[in-house]
Design a protein around this motif. Structure first.
Motif, PDB file in Angstrom:
ATOM      1  N   ILE A   1       0.849  -1.177   0.000  1.00  0.00           N
ATOM      2  CA  ILE A   1       0.000   0.000   0.000  1.00  0.00           C
ATOM      3  C   ILE A   1       0.889   1.232   0.000  1.00  0.00           C
ATOM      4  N   THR A   2       0.610   2.143  -0.916  1.00  0.00           N
ATOM      5  CA  THR A   2       1.407   3.358  -1.037  1.00  0.00           C
ATOM      6  C   THR A   2       0.556   4.553  -0.688  1.00  0.00           C
ATOM      7  N   GLN A   3       1.010   5.317   0.294  1.00  0.00           N
ATOM      8  CA  GLN A   3       0.344   6.550   0.647  1.00  0.00           C
ATOM      9  C   GLN A   3       1.239   7.725   0.274  1.00  0.00           C
ATOM     10  N   SER A   4       0.605   8.752  -0.264  1.00  0.00           N
ATOM     11  CA  SER A   4       1.377   9.956  -0.584  1.00  0.00           C
ATOM     12  C   SER A   4       0.495  11.188  -0.397  1.00  0.00           C
ATOM     13  N   PRO A   5       1.127  12.330  -0.074  1.00  0.00           N
ATOM     14  CA  PRO A   5       2.538  12.447   0.286  1.00  0.00           C
ATOM     15  C   PRO A   5       2.799  11.934   1.709  1.00  0.00           C
ATOM     16  N   LYS A   6       4.041  11.913   2.114  1.00  0.00           N
ATOM     17  CA  LYS A   6       4.364  11.501   3.473  1.00  0.00           C
ATOM     18  C   LYS A   6       4.046  12.615   4.461  1.00  0.00           C
ATOM     19  N   TYR A   7       4.302  13.855   4.038  1.00  0.00           N
ATOM     20  CA  TYR A   7       3.977  15.030   4.853  1.00  0.00           C
ATOM     21  C   TYR A   7       3.150  15.981   4.002  1.00  0.00           C
TER      22      TYR A   7
ATOM     23  N   SER B   1      -3.536  10.523  -0.950  1.00  0.00           N
ATOM     24  CA  SER B   1      -3.609   9.411  -1.885  1.00  0.00           C
ATOM     25  C   SER B   1      -3.340   8.082  -1.188  1.00  0.00           C
ATOM     26  N   CYS B   2      -4.063   7.045  -1.608  1.00  0.00           N
ATOM     27  CA  CYS B   2      -3.824   5.690  -1.147  1.00  0.00           C
ATOM     28  C   CYS B   2      -4.016   4.739  -2.314  1.00  0.00           C
ATOM     29  N   GLU B   3      -2.975   4.007  -2.662  1.00  0.00           N
ATOM     30  CA  GLU B   3      -3.009   3.058  -3.763  1.00  0.00           C
ATOM     31  C   GLU B   3      -2.513   1.706  -3.258  1.00  0.00           C
ATOM     32  N   GLN B   4      -3.195   0.627  -3.665  1.00  0.00           N
ATOM     33  CA  GLN B   4      -2.735  -0.714  -3.288  1.00  0.00           C
ATOM     34  C   GLN B   4      -2.704  -1.628  -4.506  1.00  0.00           C
ATOM     35  N   ASN B   5      -1.691  -2.479  -4.539  1.00  0.00           N
ATOM     36  CA  ASN B   5      -1.577  -3.461  -5.615  1.00  0.00           C
ATOM     37  C   ASN B   5      -1.647  -4.883  -5.073  1.00  0.00           C
ATOM     38  N   LEU B   6      -2.401  -5.026  -3.983  1.00  0.00           N
ATOM     39  CA  LEU B   6      -2.584  -6.329  -3.339  1.00  0.00           C
ATOM     40  C   LEU B   6      -3.829  -7.051  -3.840  1.00  0.00           C
ATOM     41  N   ASN B   7      -4.578  -6.397  -4.738  1.00  0.00           N
ATOM     42  CA  ASN B   7      -5.845  -6.936  -5.236  1.00  0.00           C
ATOM     43  C   ASN B   7      -6.869  -7.121  -4.113  1.00  0.00           C
TER      44      ASN B   7
ATOM     45  N   TYR C   1      -2.536  10.129   9.248  1.00  0.00           N
ATOM     46  CA  TYR C   1      -3.603   9.419   8.559  1.00  0.00           C
ATOM     47  C   TYR C   1      -3.058   8.123   7.965  1.00  0.00           C
ATOM     48  N   LEU C   2      -3.732   7.044   8.276  1.00  0.00           N
ATOM     49  CA  LEU C   2      -3.324   5.721   7.823  1.00  0.00           C
ATOM     50  C   LEU C   2      -4.394   5.117   6.924  1.00  0.00           C
ATOM     51  N   CYS C   3      -3.946   4.588   5.809  1.00  0.00           N
ATOM     52  CA  CYS C   3      -4.807   3.859   4.898  1.00  0.00           C
ATOM     53  C   CYS C   3      -4.516   2.364   5.062  1.00  0.00           C
ATOM     54  N   ALA C   4      -5.534   1.553   4.970  1.00  0.00           N
ATOM     55  CA  ALA C   4      -5.348   0.113   5.101  1.00  0.00           C
ATOM     56  C   ALA C   4      -6.213  -0.615   4.087  1.00  0.00           C
TER      57      ALA C   4
ATOM     58  N   ASP D   1       2.270   3.484   4.958  1.00  0.00           N
ATOM     59  CA  ASP D   1       3.201   4.163   5.849  1.00  0.00           C
ATOM     60  C   ASP D   1       2.665   5.467   6.423  1.00  0.00           C
ATOM     61  N   GLY D   2       1.488   5.896   5.953  1.00  0.00           N
ATOM     62  CA  GLY D   2       0.835   7.054   6.550  1.00  0.00           C
ATOM     63  C   GLY D   2       1.207   8.382   5.929  1.00  0.00           C
ATOM     64  N   THR D   3       0.309   9.359   6.150  1.00  0.00           N
ATOM     65  CA  THR D   3       0.545  10.758   5.765  1.00  0.00           C
ATOM     66  C   THR D   3       0.350  11.608   7.002  1.00  0.00           C
TER      67      THR D   3
END
Lengths: 112, 117
Positions: free
Chosen positions: B4-10, B22-28, B89-92, B110-112
């Motif tokens: 899972i990719t979160q952006s930006p970090k700050y 933003s929150c993107e995941q490639n785990l299907n 902020y955490l995306c899961a 990893d959170g923003t």
């Protein structure tokens, strides 16, 4: 209001000592999960307990789910510096649309 | 590697400004979640989505909005109506809809960290 309470909020131990964190709910939980968050990191899933009185072990970590499914504990035997972090429980209360409610966490510091 | 990719970090927000995390995941994974983490308060659920084009309010949805147009993406907008947005902020995500007594394990980004200017 928060339905899953976790104590203590902070715990400092000497390396080699044991550590326990407790999670309590006023209502029966369908299940409970435990997560670990290292400093500066994100929560990582450790385990899920579903059955009344269930006990599970992962090396030095022992997880228990109470008989009434209202409380849970995580016990670490002989802590190591790698155990440092915040431990969260997360339970699913009734009527919660199947979503988890997280406890406030216990921040563990292990002194070398 | 899947994750899972979160952006930006700050992220910094000015008064009256909307910002999108933003929150993107490639785990299907089918299900995605947004949490807010404040010191000493654990994680509180803002919004969640069990399937594309559907999402539900969590415990603290006021001042936030989301969309789920693609399986991989679950952006969170912090609107100017959120008066105290400073938080982590955490995306899961999790593999599938929760069934029976179990909930699926959640995988976190990893959170923003959002701050007010």
């Amino acid at each position: 209001g928060q339905q899953v309470m976790q104590i203590p909020q902070y715990q400092h131990v000497q390396e080699g000592e044991d550590f326990t964190t407790y999670c309590n709910s006023s209502t029966t939980l369908s299940n409970i999960q435990w997560y670990k968050q290292r400093p500066g990191g994100h929560p990582v899933f450790l385990i899920q307990l579903v059955k009344s009185g269930e006990v599970k072990k992962q090396k030095r970590l022992t997880f228990q789910f109470g008989e009434a499914k209202k409380n849970s504990s995580l016990h670490i035997t002989a802590t190591q510096t790698t155990d440092v972090g915040t431990y969260f429980c997360a339970g699913r209360p009734p009527g919660s649309a199947r979503q988890l409610t997280f406890g406030s966490g216990t921040q563990l510091t292990v002194l070398p | 590697d899947g994750g899972i990719t979160q952006s930006p970090k700050y992220l910094f927000r000015k008064e009256g400004q909307n910002v999108t995390l933003s929150c993107e995941q490639n785990l299907n994974h089918d299900a995605m979640y947004w949490y807010r983490q404040d010191p000493g308060q654990g994680l509180r659920l803002i919004y969640y989505s069990q399937i594309v084009n559907d999402f539900q309010k969590g415990d603290i949805a006021e001042g936030y909005s989301v969309s789920r147009e693609k399986k991989e993406s679950f952006p969170l907008t912090v609107t100017s109506a959120q008066k105290n947005p400073t938080a982590f902020y955490l995306c899961a995500s999790s593999i599938a809809r929760d069934r029976g007594q179990r909930n699926q394990p959640q995988h976190f980004g990893d959170g923003t960290r959002l701050s007010i200017l």
